[in-house]
Design a protein around this motif. Sequence first.
Motif, mmCIF file in Angstrom:
data_model
loop_
_atom_site.group_PDB
_atom_site.id
_atom_site.type_symbol
_atom_site.label_atom_id
_atom_site.label_comp_id
_atom_site.label_asym_id
_atom_site.label_seq_id
_atom_site.Cartn_x
_atom_site.Cartn_y
_atom_site.Cartn_z
ATOM 1 N N GLN A 286 0.831 -1.205 0.000
ATOM 2 C CA GLN A 286 0.000 0.000 0.000
ATOM 3 C C GLN A 286 0.867 1.258 0.000
ATOM 4 O OE1 GLN A 286 -2.603 -0.355 3.360
ATOM 5 N NE2 GLN A 286 -3.726 -2.109 2.515
ATOM 6 N N ALA A 287 1.954 1.239 0.790
ATOM 7 C CA ALA A 287 2.840 2.401 0.829
ATOM 8 C C ALA A 287 3.496 2.639 -0.528
ATOM 9 C CB ALA A 287 3.900 2.211 1.907
ATOM 10 N N GLN A 288 3.910 1.585 -1.207
ATOM 11 C CA GLN A 288 4.506 1.732 -2.525
ATOM 12 C C GLN A 288 3.489 2.243 -3.539
ATOM 13 O OE1 GLN A 288 6.179 -2.098 -3.381
ATOM 14 N NE2 GLN A 288 7.937 -1.824 -2.023
ATOM 15 N N ASP A 289 2.255 1.779 -3.442
ATOM 16 C CA ASP A 289 1.207 2.249 -4.352
ATOM 17 C C ASP A 289 0.944 3.740 -4.164
ATOM 18 O OD1 ASP A 289 -0.795 2.024 -6.308
ATOM 19 O OD2 ASP A 289 -2.343 1.723 -4.790
ATOM 20 N N ILE A 290 0.935 4.182 -2.909
ATOM 21 C CA ILE A 290 0.718 5.613 -2.638
ATOM 22 C C ILE A 290 1.871 6.440 -3.194
ATOM 23 C CG2 ILE A 290 0.530 7.331 -0.800
ATOM 24 C CD1 ILE A 290 -0.903 5.223 0.880
ATOM 25 N N ARG A 291 3.095 5.962 -3.035
ATOM 26 C CA ARG A 291 4.260 6.688 -3.552
ATOM 27 C C ARG A 291 4.236 6.763 -5.074
ATOM 28 N NH1 ARG A 291 8.930 3.322 -1.232
ATOM 29 N NH2 ARG A 291 10.192 4.761 -2.477
ATOM 30 N N LEU A 292 3.773 5.699 -5.731
ATOM 31 C CA LEU A 292 3.672 5.719 -7.187
ATOM 32 C C LEU A 292 2.604 6.707 -7.646
ATOM 33 C CD1 LEU A 292 3.986 1.921 -8.047
ATOM 34 C CD2 LEU A 292 5.623 3.717 -8.623
ATOM 35 N N GLN A 293 1.507 6.787 -6.913
ATOM 36 C CA GLN A 293 0.419 7.676 -7.320
ATOM 37 C C GLN A 293 0.749 9.146 -7.108
ATOM 38 O OE1 GLN A 293 -3.233 6.468 -5.444
ATOM 39 N NE2 GLN A 293 -3.154 4.376 -6.263
#
Length: 384
Positions: A286-293
Amino acid sequence: MLQQWIHLCWKRGEFVSQTVTDRTVRAGIKTRLNQIHPKRLMTPHDSAGSTIRMGVELDRVGRRLAYHVLDAFAGDTDTLYNRSTSRILSKNIIHGFRQLEPGLVRGVPWMAPSLPTIAELRDFDTETLDAARMAADQAVVFQATHPDVDFIEHQEVIEIERRTFSFVPPGYEMKQLTPAQPHTQYREFRNEKLRELGRPVGMPLMTVALDSSNHNYSSARFDGQVYNRHNKAIQAWLTRVALRPLLELVLREATLAGLLPSAPADVEYEWTWPVPPHVDPSKEAQAQDIRLQNGTASLQLVAAENGLDWQLVLKQTKREVEDYRKAGLIHPADRALLVAGRGPDVNGDTDGPTDDEARAMLASLERRTEYLERLIQRVAHNAV
C-alpha cells in the motif's frame, strides 16, 4: 563465492581471490577466480626489513605491489616443511577488507569486538547451569528440631532412592531448597549480551536470537530497517572492492575476444541485490502504491527496492496482459485500471466491475483508442 567472502570477513576480516586464466576452456570467458585463504598470506623469512607487511608488498608511498602467498595450504603436513611463497602481482588479486585506520594492510575480523562478550556469555551460562544443578542435586536437607537429637556427622550422607522417601530420622525435619538460578533477570541480562554480538554489523536482537516474539510490527520494522541499511552498505562495499573490478575484467576480455562491442565511455552499472521479506507485505505494498500515485517514487525505484528489474517487470506484465485477453480473462492490472477509472457506482460499491462489465469496458477503451489513432493520423495527413 559471496557466502565464502562474508564468512571470511566475520572470521578473518578479509577475503583474497586471484584472477587466473583457465586455458582449458575452449570458448567464451576464460577468466576464473582462485580463492585464497587469508592465512596463506605470509611474509618470506628472507625479507626482514623489507616493505612486505603481513604478506603484502608495498612501495614507498603505500601502494600495493604484490602479495606473497604460501605455496602449501595452512594446516597441511607440507606446511611444516615447505614454507616457500609465491609472489602474485596486485593487479591479479582481489583483496577485500575494511580499512579502519590509515596504513592498515590486512583486515580485522568483524567478530573481534564480540569475542569478550561471547566468552563472558559462555562462562555465565556454564556457572548458572552449575548453580541450578547443585540446587537440584541437594534439593532436600534435614534440619534438627531439638537439641537432644543424635548428632550426625556432616560428612555422613543419607542415601534416598530417587523419587522415593520413606521416613525422616527422629528429631529432624525435611526442608527443600529454593533454587535461585536461573535468576529472574537471567533472560534480560543474556539478551543484553546477545545484542552486543550483532552490533558490529547493526544486527538487531531478533535476528541474533532468531526470535521476534517480543516485537510488535513497528519495532520489528524499525530494527529490520537499521539492519537492512547496514546490509546495503556492505553490498555497496562488496560491489566497489570486488564485483565491479571483476565485471570490468570480464567485459574487457569479452570485448577483446569479439564477444561484445566496445562499451561507451559513460556506461553505468546497476546492481540488484536480493531484498529480505517485509514484516507486513500488505502495508508495504500500500505504501509503494501511494508513492507511485503521488509521484514520489518511480517503477524503477520500487522494483529495485524489491530486488527486481523494472524493465523485466514491464515486459512480463505486457505478455501476461496479452495472454489474459486472448484467453478471455481479465488481468489484475486491467482490473486495477478499470476500478481507478470507474469509481464507485450508484450504490457506493468500489469493489470493481464484474468480469462481463470489465470486458465491455475494455472493448470500449480499445474502440476509443483505435478511433483516436485514426483521428491523429488524419489530422497529421491534412497538416502535411
